[in-house]
Design a protein around this motif. Sequence first.
Motif, PDB file in Angstrom:
ATOM      1  N   ALA A  54      52.445 -31.483  16.755  1.00 56.09           N
ATOM      2  CA  ALA A  54      53.846 -31.485  16.329  1.00 56.09           C
ATOM      3  C   ALA A  54      54.847 -31.486  17.478  1.00 56.09           C
ATOM      4  CB  ALA A  54      54.114 -30.292  15.414  1.00 56.09           C
ATOM      5  N   THR A 199      63.711 -27.201  14.738  1.00 54.20           N
ATOM      6  CA  THR A 199      62.432 -26.661  15.213  1.00 54.20           C
ATOM      7  C   THR A 199      62.644 -25.958  16.548  1.00 54.20           C
ATOM      8  OG1 THR A 199      61.773 -28.554  16.590  1.00 54.20           O
ATOM      9  CG2 THR A 199      61.217 -28.671  14.244  1.00 54.20           C
ATOM     10  N   HIS A 201      59.770 -24.726  19.816  1.00 52.31           N
ATOM     11  CA  HIS A 201      58.379 -24.551  20.263  1.00 52.31           C
ATOM     12  C   HIS A 201      58.285 -23.609  21.461  1.00 52.31           C
ATOM     13  CE1 HIS A 201      60.096 -27.772  22.699  1.00 52.31           C
ATOM     14  NE2 HIS A 201      59.284 -27.338  23.649  1.00 52.31           N
ATOM     15  N   SER A 220      57.120 -24.328  15.952  1.00 51.45           N
ATOM     16  CA  SER A 220      55.897 -24.998  16.388  1.00 51.45           C
ATOM     17  C   SER A 220      55.162 -24.051  17.331  1.00 51.45           C
ATOM     18  CB  SER A 220      56.220 -26.324  17.079  1.00 51.45           C
ATOM     19  OG  SER A 220      56.734 -27.253  16.156  1.00 51.45           O
ATOM     20  N   CYS A 247      51.167 -27.206  17.945  1.00 52.55           N
ATOM     21  CA  CYS A 247      51.417 -28.204  18.998  1.00 52.55           C
ATOM     22  C   CYS A 247      50.788 -27.769  20.310  1.00 52.55           C
ATOM     23  CB  CYS A 247      52.915 -28.439  19.175  1.00 52.55           C
ATOM     24  SG  CYS A 247      53.801 -27.121  20.031  1.00 52.55           S
ATOM     25  N   PRO A 286      54.294 -31.079   9.481  1.00 54.59           N
ATOM     26  CA  PRO A 286      54.879 -32.094  10.363  1.00 54.59           C
ATOM     27  C   PRO A 286      55.128 -33.433   9.675  1.00 54.59           C
ATOM     28  CG  PRO A 286      52.646 -31.517  11.073  1.00 54.59           C
ATOM     29  CD  PRO A 286      53.043 -30.522  10.044  1.00 54.59           C
TER      30      PRO A 286
END
Length: 548
Positions: A54, A199, A201, A220, A247, A286
């Motif tokens: 992702a 999002t 991460h 993520s 991810c 995703p």
Amino acid sequence: MPPLFSVRSNVVNLAARTVTPAEVRVVDGKIAAIQPLPDGEAVEGYLVPGFIDAHVHVESSMLVPTEFARAAVVHGTVGSVSDPHEIGNVLGVAGVEYMLAQGDQTPFKFCFGAPSCVPATTFETAGATVTVAEVEALLDDPRIGYLSEMMNFPGVLHGDPECLAKIKASLDRGKPVDGHAPGLRGEQAAKYVAAGMTTDHECFTIDEARDKLAAGCKISIRDGSAARNFDALAPLIAEHPGMVMLCSDDKHPDELEVGHINLLLRRAVAAGADAFHALRAACQTPVEHYSLPIGLMRVGDPADFVEIDSLTAFNVRRTWIDGVLVAENGKTMLPRIEPAVANNFVAREVRAEELALPAEGVSQLRVIEAIEGQLITNSLNTKPKVHAGHVVSDVANDVLKLVVVNRYADAAPAIAFIKNFGLQRGAIASSVAHDSHNVIAVGVDDTDISTAMSLVMENQGGLSAASHKDGVAEALPLPVAGLMATGTCQEVGAAYGKLDKLAKAWGSPLRAPYMTLSFMALLVIPSLKLSDKGLFDGDRFEFVSLTR
């Protein structure tokens, strides 16, 4: 693979949370029927939707996209949400177009983003600038699925017009915006998300992730070659199904050879998540979030699915994309395509005398403290080691010289010191230095540092290791933008592994010393980093002096 075929296995239905022995019929690349088998008829294995990374920078695998795809499908990955800002920082829009052209040559389903922060900051020298107008033009390309991570979160919070214009351009086109806000909490996190982020991460604590989830942001969970946040964030998979993805962010070739998202699925289940929640994070969320043209094991969907041995080990037996068998029993079926080469590099010799730091007036040093498994660093104060009138690496206390040299123009080296690389001899260098990708090196003495950096320069990009005491001067060339090689995952992984072993033989305790080194120039991640222009405080967002 013929246009019509069938597979018998235990079919996993994520929406219904069921596992049913069935025959899956595929016609012209799509699932035409899923027919349950008669009661009592036994079948082996499980069919699940193909896995998706992702958030990943393909460039950090040191493989061009076609080679990344050939390696990833072996582990059941059929697509990725890929931010091309690494090559964007080197070549601008031409670099993004290079990645798109590469992606067009493989059935693997790349979803590339429009880089939002090129250059990442004004405090470093990059090879290009991507303007608002260029971002808008990229977003008009149907192959561009989203606005890549908005790293300039201070700009978003303070209403920077350029940041806001790029976010608006993406949202106006119905395309999501990826966030990037390490350590942001509470009201500031909510304000950042409210500006359009969908999002993030970069969370390294679960409390930070929960703050962002509460603001409506998907998380993520990242576990790559340098940043490893899975263990801290894994409970979110069960706590927030539908709001979590998996991810790697950055994945070196030797590790990609071993596994990919399938390994995170295995760890998720081992950590207590049920297989349906884990697969939802790896597949369904995703697809839905980025509107990916990837099937989810339903009638009428593209036949993008994976046969695994179990819902605990997730060992991949076969992978299909659009009904075509692309990997079987650990071997890729995708053909090799010789990649084109593009670059932006002004090479020069780095001389040892340029790296000398006079000790006069230096009583205290600001030192970067690298942290295993994290991109963030700490800022330390230490007494310098002085030899022959110069500040030098203090090997006994693991405080080593760190150098960054501009790769785009002839300029003086920037010098700092760093702790936790652990080298007892030698030096390592790289032109993979996020995000501007100048040449970075760490080592025990100026001779080895200059040799290692000059090796990278001579190859117009690459990784290197040098030790005059061992008679070693080795390099892995990266001729594509100074970021990617032209070989296969196995070839590049073997060459990289040789350098990695040298760094560890010379004393580095880091799991991935080259990957860690590459992030020591990433100014948008606190606390202390080094650009080609000097030592930078990521908390205050300003340059600071090396000495105190």
